[in-house]
Design an enzyme around this catalytic site. Structure first.
Site, PDB file in Angstrom:
ATOM      1  N   ARG A 174      95.682  44.939  -9.193  1.00  0.00           N
ATOM      2  CA  ARG A 174      96.213  43.766  -8.503  1.00  0.00           C
ATOM      3  C   ARG A 174      96.231  44.099  -6.859  1.00  0.00           C
ATOM      4  O   ARG A 174      96.551  45.079  -6.417  1.00  0.00           O
ATOM      5  CB  ARG A 174      97.225  42.987  -8.883  1.00  0.00           C
ATOM      6  CG  ARG A 174      97.135  42.503 -10.232  1.00  0.00           C
ATOM      7  CD  ARG A 174      98.556  42.200 -10.918  1.00  0.00           C
ATOM      8  NE  ARG A 174      99.109  43.523 -11.231  1.00  0.00           N
ATOM      9  CZ  ARG A 174     100.394  43.355 -11.996  1.00  0.00           C
ATOM     10  NH1 ARG A 174     100.907  42.101 -12.442  1.00  0.00           N
ATOM     11  NH2 ARG A 174     100.926  44.376 -12.219  1.00  0.00           N
ATOM     12  N   ASP A 182      96.260  49.468 -12.329  1.00  0.00           N
ATOM     13  CA  ASP A 182      96.884  48.283 -11.757  1.00  0.00           C
ATOM     14  C   ASP A 182      95.828  47.949 -10.386  1.00  0.00           C
ATOM     15  O   ASP A 182      95.946  48.670  -9.706  1.00  0.00           O
ATOM     16  CB  ASP A 182      98.198  48.229 -11.445  1.00  0.00           C
ATOM     17  CG  ASP A 182      98.749  46.784 -11.094  1.00  0.00           C
ATOM     18  OD1 ASP A 182      97.928  45.968 -10.692  1.00  0.00           O
ATOM     19  OD2 ASP A 182      99.930  46.738 -11.173  1.00  0.00           O
TER      20      ASP A 182
END
Length: 200
Positions: A130, A128
């Site tokens: 983000r 991840d």
């Protein structure tokens, strides 16, 4: 951690199936992001807010392999019911790794019957990548005092708090797996990553 600067490029009224919103376009020097604002949020506390990453497969091609489209619909419905709120759209396809990564991961996940998180790692991507500093900067520009995040991700809450946003808690946003049985493994992977499906 200080939120990165954003520039407000344009805004306009937007009529939707969930009522009247204001669409606001931002630029952070790298990419554009959008805020959809319903009602008056300036100086308001405990404002429902969804921080949503782009998902071409779901929103454009109507994929049923994830719940991104349904989460957006549920979030807008929750905001309308509350009377005010915000949806922030970030260009972070494939958990921030891009659409190519998502395509490769989805294929490997299906072929080897493994969670997408494991597939990201096997292919050398971050599970991840983000970032939520831009979302924090947008919330600061909108003048929101505090939010309640429409999300199942404690990590997203913590990232926004680290960027200076007061997050009072989470509002879970999830589909009924009885109606979406194909998402059983997808949701199991979310639980394994620490997602919580209850309000706090």
């Amino acid at each position: 951690m200080k939120a990165p600067a954003v520039v407000r490029l344009a805004d306009r009224p937007l009529a939707t199936t969930f009522g009247a919103w204001q669409e606001v376009l931002y630029y952070n020097g790298i990419s554009e992001s959008l805020a959809l604002v319903h009602g008056d949020v300036a100086d308001q506390s405990d404002v429902p807010c969804r921080v949503h990453s782009a998902c071409i497969s779901s929103h454009v091609f109507n994929s049923i392999e994830c719940d991104c489209r349904e989460q957006m619909l549920l979030a807008q419905a929750m905001v309308r019911e509350h009377g005010c709120g915000i949806v922030i759209w970030l260009n972070q396809e494939g958990r921030g790794n891009g659409h190519l990564a998502l395509m490769r991961v989805a294929r490997l996940s299906a072929e080897q019957n493994i969670p997408q998180t494991a597939a990201y790692e096997m292919l050398g991507y971050g599970d991840d990548q983000r970032q939520y500093g831009t979302a924090a900067a947008i919330l600061c520009d909108l003048g929101v005092a505090s939010i309640r995040l429409i999300s199942n991700s404690p990590a997203k809450v913590e990232a926004l708090r680290e960027s200076g946003i007061e997050v009072l808690g989470m509002l879970p946003v999830a589909v009924d797996l009885a109606d979406h049985p194909q998402l059983q493994a997808y949701y199991a992977d979310k639980v394994a990553r620490g997602h919580a499906f209850r309000a706090d």
